[in-house]
Design an enzyme around this catalytic site. Structure first.
Site, PDB file in Angstrom:
ATOM      1  N   ASP A  38       0.872  -1.165   0.000  1.00 50.82           N
ATOM      2  CA  ASP A  38       0.000   0.000   0.000  1.00 50.82           C
ATOM      3  C   ASP A  38       0.912   1.218   0.000  1.00 50.82           C
ATOM      4  O   ASP A  38       2.132   1.093  -0.132  1.00 50.82           O
ATOM      5  CB  ASP A  38      -0.947  -0.014   1.199  1.00 50.82           C
ATOM      6  CG  ASP A  38      -2.348   0.493   0.826  1.00 50.82           C
ATOM      7  OD1 ASP A  38      -2.423   1.616   0.291  1.00 50.82           O
ATOM      8  OD2 ASP A  38      -3.330  -0.214   1.056  1.00 50.82           O
ATOM      9  N   ASP A  64       3.420   2.706  -4.683  1.00 51.14           N
ATOM     10  CA  ASP A  64       2.329   3.448  -5.290  1.00 51.14           C
ATOM     11  C   ASP A  64       2.020   2.812  -6.634  1.00 51.14           C
ATOM     12  O   ASP A  64       2.865   2.837  -7.545  1.00 51.14           O
ATOM     13  CB  ASP A  64       2.747   4.915  -5.461  1.00 51.14           C
ATOM     14  CG  ASP A  64       1.653   5.792  -6.057  1.00 51.14           C
ATOM     15  OD1 ASP A  64       0.630   5.248  -6.518  1.00 51.14           O
ATOM     16  OD2 ASP A  64       1.832   7.021  -6.070  1.00 51.14           O
ATOM     17  N   VAL A  65       0.840   2.239  -6.797  1.00 48.35           N
ATOM     18  CA  VAL A  65       0.514   1.510  -8.031  1.00 48.35           C
ATOM     19  C   VAL A  65       0.375   2.440  -9.222  1.00 48.35           C
ATOM     20  O   VAL A  65       0.287   1.968 -10.366  1.00 48.35           O
ATOM     21  CB  VAL A  65      -0.766   0.659  -7.863  1.00 48.35           C
ATOM     22  CG1 VAL A  65      -0.583  -0.388  -6.780  1.00 48.35           C
ATOM     23  CG2 VAL A  65      -1.987   1.532  -7.607  1.00 48.35           C
ATOM     24  N   TYR A 156     -15.377   6.259 -11.191  1.00 48.95           N
ATOM     25  CA  TYR A 156     -15.197   4.974 -10.511  1.00 48.95           C
ATOM     26  C   TYR A 156     -15.912   3.864 -11.279  1.00 48.95           C
ATOM     27  O   TYR A 156     -15.354   2.783 -11.494  1.00 48.95           O
ATOM     28  CB  TYR A 156     -15.737   5.084  -9.090  1.00 48.95           C
ATOM     29  CG  TYR A 156     -15.595   3.842  -8.246  1.00 48.95           C
ATOM     30  CD1 TYR A 156     -14.398   3.544  -7.611  1.00 48.95           C
ATOM     31  CD2 TYR A 156     -16.675   2.985  -8.052  1.00 48.95           C
ATOM     32  CE1 TYR A 156     -14.275   2.408  -6.814  1.00 48.95           C
ATOM     33  CE2 TYR A 156     -16.559   1.853  -7.262  1.00 48.95           C
ATOM     34  CZ  TYR A 156     -15.355   1.563  -6.634  1.00 48.95           C
ATOM     35  OH  TYR A 156     -15.237   0.439  -5.857  1.00 48.95           O
ATOM     36  N   LYS A 160     -14.076   0.615 -12.984  1.00 44.67           N
ATOM     37  CA  LYS A 160     -14.389  -0.747 -12.558  1.00 44.67           C
ATOM     38  C   LYS A 160     -14.973  -1.574 -13.695  1.00 44.67           C
ATOM     39  O   LYS A 160     -14.772  -2.802 -13.751  1.00 44.67           O
ATOM     40  CB  LYS A 160     -15.342  -0.708 -11.361  1.00 44.67           C
ATOM     41  CG  LYS A 160     -14.691  -0.173 -10.085  1.00 44.67           C
ATOM     42  CD  LYS A 160     -13.479  -1.000  -9.681  1.00 44.67           C
ATOM     43  CE  LYS A 160     -12.916  -0.572  -8.330  1.00 44.67           C
ATOM     44  NZ  LYS A 160     -11.770  -1.412  -7.914  1.00 44.67           N
ATOM     45  N   THR A 191     -15.676  -0.968   4.948  1.00 42.61           N
ATOM     46  CA  THR A 191     -14.259  -0.690   4.769  1.00 42.61           C
ATOM     47  C   THR A 191     -14.000   0.780   5.097  1.00 42.61           C
ATOM     48  O   THR A 191     -14.936   1.574   5.198  1.00 42.61           O
ATOM     49  CB  THR A 191     -13.816  -0.949   3.319  1.00 42.61           C
ATOM     50  OG1 THR A 191     -14.486   0.000   2.462  1.00 42.61           O
ATOM     51  CG2 THR A 191     -14.147  -2.364   2.878  1.00 42.61           C
TER      52      THR A 191
END
Length: 265
Positions: A38, A64-65, A156, A160, A191
């Site tokens: 993460d 960091d992706v 978003y 997705k 979450t």
């Protein structure tokens, strides 16, 4: 049931909390060695403490992706300290830009897609050689929003939906290498991401967080038949199944863990 995960090596992105953390815990229980990643090392170190796993079975490497160099360094460190991975679970993600479509600028779109779509693309591409060694599992975390988009969070939703297309396409490309690629689509899971959403809603409606959850379910998720937020371990159990030998004939699928929230079949 022996899931055939014992001794496997897994990488879980977004692993310091939420679905990622619970997936890491479930994989550890099945005997896997797990790497969580993460953004912040301090939060990852805390996550490792909460996992309470035996020394050497869980590792935490910050990355960091959205950064190609970070992803490459993550791969190098994972290989050096753990070895080639067998399992990749892509749980890192953000809610991203929200609001009316005509009010979201390019930066809002770009930031959301960089993390939620291109992030998983970068990680999958970097670790693909590890997963094509005869036995591999790759699970992407999508969302109910991919097939049931909501007008106030279209970046978003679009990201997705892209994850579902990516998952299906990769499943067709690499099944012959023993790499099984699938997706899991949760809805309204308890979450930190939905905690933040509900706190914001509570402030806007001048109500409690519990009140915000109740009105959200009534007004925004009328088809969520179980009338509650899902728990992250309820999602993790499906993810771990897809990572296992028990799912050896499951490829290119999308498993909804949504309490019935998606209104169509």
């Amino acid at each position: 049931m022996d899931l055939g995960i014992s001794g496997k090596k897994a990488l879980v992105t977004g692993g310091d909390s939420g679905i990622g953390w619970h997936t890491a815990r479930a994989l550890l229980k099945e005997g896997a060695t797990v790497v969580i990643t993460d953004l912040e090392q301090s939060k990852l170190d805390e996550a490792v403490e909460r996992l309470g796993a035996p020394p050497g079975t869980v590792h935490a490497f910050a990355a960091d992706v959205t950064d190609l160099d970070d992803v490459a360094r993550l791969h190098e460190r994972t290989t050096q300290e753990v070895g080639f991975i067998d399992i990749l679970v892509q749980a890192a993600g953000i809610t991203g830009a929200q609001g009316a479509f005509d009010e979201i600028d390019d930066e809002g779109w770009t930031n959301t897609i960089e993390t939620d779509l291109l992030g998983p693309v970068r990680v999958a591409r970097e670790f693909l050689p590890d997963l094509r060694r005869g036995w591999g599992r790759l699970v992407f975390i999508s969302s109910e929003d991919a097939v049931q988009p909501y007008a106030n969070e279209l970046p978003y939703c679009a990201a997705k939906a892209g994850i579902l297309a990516l998952s299906k396409g990769m499943s067709r490309a690499y099944a012959e290498d023993g790499l099984l690629v699938n997706a899991v689509s949760p809805a309204f899971i308890h979450t930190p991401m939905t905690d933040a959403m509900m706190r914001k809603r509570a402030e806007q409606l001048d109500t409690s967080v519990d009140g915000a959850i109740r009105t959200f379910l009534d007004d925004e998720r009328p088809f969520l038949e179980l009338k509650r937020r899902g728990q992250p371990d309820e999602v993790a159990s499906v993810i771990v199944f897809l990572c296992s030998d028990a799912a050896s004939f499951v490829v290119g699928s999308n498993y909804r863990v949504d309490g019935g929230s998606v209104a169509t079949i």
